[in-house]
Scaffold this motif. Sequence first.
Motif, PDB file in Angstrom:
ATOM      1  N   VAL A  38       0.865  -1.184   0.000  1.00 12.37           N
ATOM      2  CA  VAL A  38       0.000   0.000   0.000  1.00 12.37           C
ATOM      3  C   VAL A  38       0.894   1.224   0.000  1.00 12.37           C
ATOM      4  CG1 VAL A  38      -1.906  -1.171   1.174  1.00 12.37           C
ATOM      5  CG2 VAL A  38      -0.135  -0.041   2.513  1.00 12.37           C
ATOM      6  N   PRO A  39       0.373   2.387  -0.416  1.00  6.38           N
ATOM      7  CA  PRO A  39       1.199   3.598  -0.434  1.00  6.38           C
ATOM      8  C   PRO A  39       1.693   3.964   0.955  1.00  6.38           C
ATOM      9  CG  PRO A  39      -0.795   3.898  -1.746  1.00  6.38           C
ATOM     10  CD  PRO A  39      -0.955   2.606  -1.028  1.00  6.38           C
ATOM     11  N   ALA A  40       2.840   4.614   1.002  1.00  5.39           N
ATOM     12  CA  ALA A  40       3.385   5.082   2.280  1.00  5.39           C
ATOM     13  C   ALA A  40       2.458   6.135   2.882  1.00  5.39           C
ATOM     14  CB  ALA A  40       4.782   5.655   2.068  1.00  5.39           C
ATOM     15  N   ILE A  41       2.415   6.191   4.205  1.00  7.58           N
ATOM     16  CA  ILE A  41       1.561   7.159   4.885  1.00  7.58           C
ATOM     17  C   ILE A  41       2.165   8.554   4.738  1.00  7.58           C
ATOM     18  CG2 ILE A  41       0.697   7.887   7.142  1.00  7.58           C
ATOM     19  CD1 ILE A  41       0.489   5.002   7.931  1.00  7.58           C
ATOM     20  N   TRP A  42       1.339   9.476   4.303  1.00  4.01           N
ATOM     21  CA  TRP A  42       1.775  10.863   4.112  1.00  4.01           C
ATOM     22  C   TRP A  42       1.909  11.504   5.491  1.00  4.01           C
ATOM     23  CZ3 TRP A  42       3.612  13.717   0.248  1.00  4.01           C
ATOM     24  CH2 TRP A  42       3.537  15.106   0.301  1.00  4.01           C
ATOM     25  N   LEU A  43       3.129  11.835   5.901  1.00  4.16           N
ATOM     26  CA  LEU A  43       3.414  12.320   7.255  1.00  4.16           C
ATOM     27  C   LEU A  43       4.062  13.691   7.176  1.00  4.16           C
ATOM     28  CD1 LEU A  43       3.553  11.891  10.312  1.00  4.16           C
ATOM     29  CD2 LEU A  43       5.739  10.698   9.969  1.00  4.16           C
ATOM     30  N   ARG A  44       3.425  14.663   7.831  1.00  8.54           N
ATOM     31  CA  ARG A  44       3.967  16.025   7.851  1.00  8.54           C
ATOM     32  C   ARG A  44       4.339  16.382   9.289  1.00  8.54           C
ATOM     33  NH1 ARG A  44       0.883  20.305   4.090  1.00  8.54           N
ATOM     34  NH2 ARG A  44       2.632  21.480   4.992  1.00  8.54           N
ATOM     35  N   VAL A  45       5.617  16.644   9.505  1.00  8.07           N
ATOM     36  CA  VAL A  45       6.114  16.987  10.838  1.00  8.07           C
ATOM     37  C   VAL A  45       6.976  18.245  10.798  1.00  8.07           C
ATOM     38  CG1 VAL A  45       6.026  14.634  11.734  1.00  8.07           C
ATOM     39  CG2 VAL A  45       8.063  15.409  10.497  1.00  8.07           C
TER      40      VAL A  45
END
Length: 430
Positions: free
Chosen positions: A148-155
């Motif tokens: 599955v696609p990688a989780i979009w993570l904004r930090v």
Amino acid sequence: MFVPQGTVPGCPRSSIIGLPRGAQVLFRDEPGQLYEFTNHLREAIAAFPVGSVVLENLDLSNVWMDTPAFGYLMDLLKEKQVSSKRVKAFRCGLPDEALRHMVAWLEALHASSLPDELHLSHNRLGKELLFELVGVIQKKRLELLSQVPAIWLRVEGNLGIAPVAIEELVASGRAVFAPRISCTERMQNRAAVAFPAFQPHQAQMQQSWCPPGHTLQPLSAALPLTSSVPPGVLAVAAKLAAQQAAQRAAVALPPDVAAAAESIQARVAAAAAAINARAKADDAKAQEVAENKAKALRVQNESRARSDAKVKASVQAQAEKQQEFLQYFLAQQQMAQQQQQLEFVRQKQLEQMQLEQLQYLRMVQATREAMDASGAAAAATSGAATQEAQAGGQQTGTCYIDLRDLVPDPKRERERREADQKANDEVADS
């Protein structure tokens, strides 16, 4: 995306719409109202089985909230196995302690129910929490049977997360840089998370945000003002300042330049101290608010428990009274039935006695009529014989007997019968 608001009582700027699948959950009210909002959410999802509620969007962004309130919400999602495709918690001032509640929630979900997007920028997260979050996501993704696609993570915007930490995750293969959320780098990569690859000017703009109630100071170097500066960052900054001071001491600087540099350093140190003091005050105030909320919630629960106990006792007492009344009514009904049976028996006995008396009176009447008839016949015969004797001159010299004296007197017999009838009537009446 426009989300209708005003669907939560007491939270006019928040909404809970579209349960159980594809729901939009939005919180935009005061931080102290997050407890009330969470309770309304608990009531809303109570009608659905555990694990059946899937949110399309959980948006808590731009609300400066404390750790206990955020943890209260995350614990509810963990308890009810609520999943969300998108989680927005940026510009909330959340520290590592708060985000650990989110990590626990993600760890409790099924691997296929993890969010597609996690927006956690401009908080107070550190490198340790970032690595912990990515580790949990990587572990959960190993349970999947297909890619599955990688989780979009904004930090970005978290002072405790340096760019080198993100580069370390990318270098180890646990993360990837992606220019867009739907790009090939994210969709076809086996990494756990995908960080947005911003341009330099975009990254500088992302770092310029400050929490509500704070203002940017005109310093020589832009310092992102979050609620508190991690001790590790302050130590590194002090070390760098010491190194720069040593370098400046080794190189003879003009007096005015050295004075300007020292002034800048003093202003930076003063700004950092002010930020720390303000952050401590904010944390203390948030902790006090959380304690007050917890105390109010505890008092409310105790009051509700007492009220429930009173209602339960009242209902039980009413039930006991109803049971006693039912038993009394059944006893009265049984006594009435027994009384009716006794009355019926007495009536039958009375009818039997009357019938026997009637038969007896009829027998006595028949006997008396037979005796009257016999007496009348005997009297007639005796009278005729006497007349013939008198007519023929047949008389004795010594004794004369009138045969009528041997026959009962009808008058006396009638009086006797009337007396017997009166006595029988009195017996019947009694």
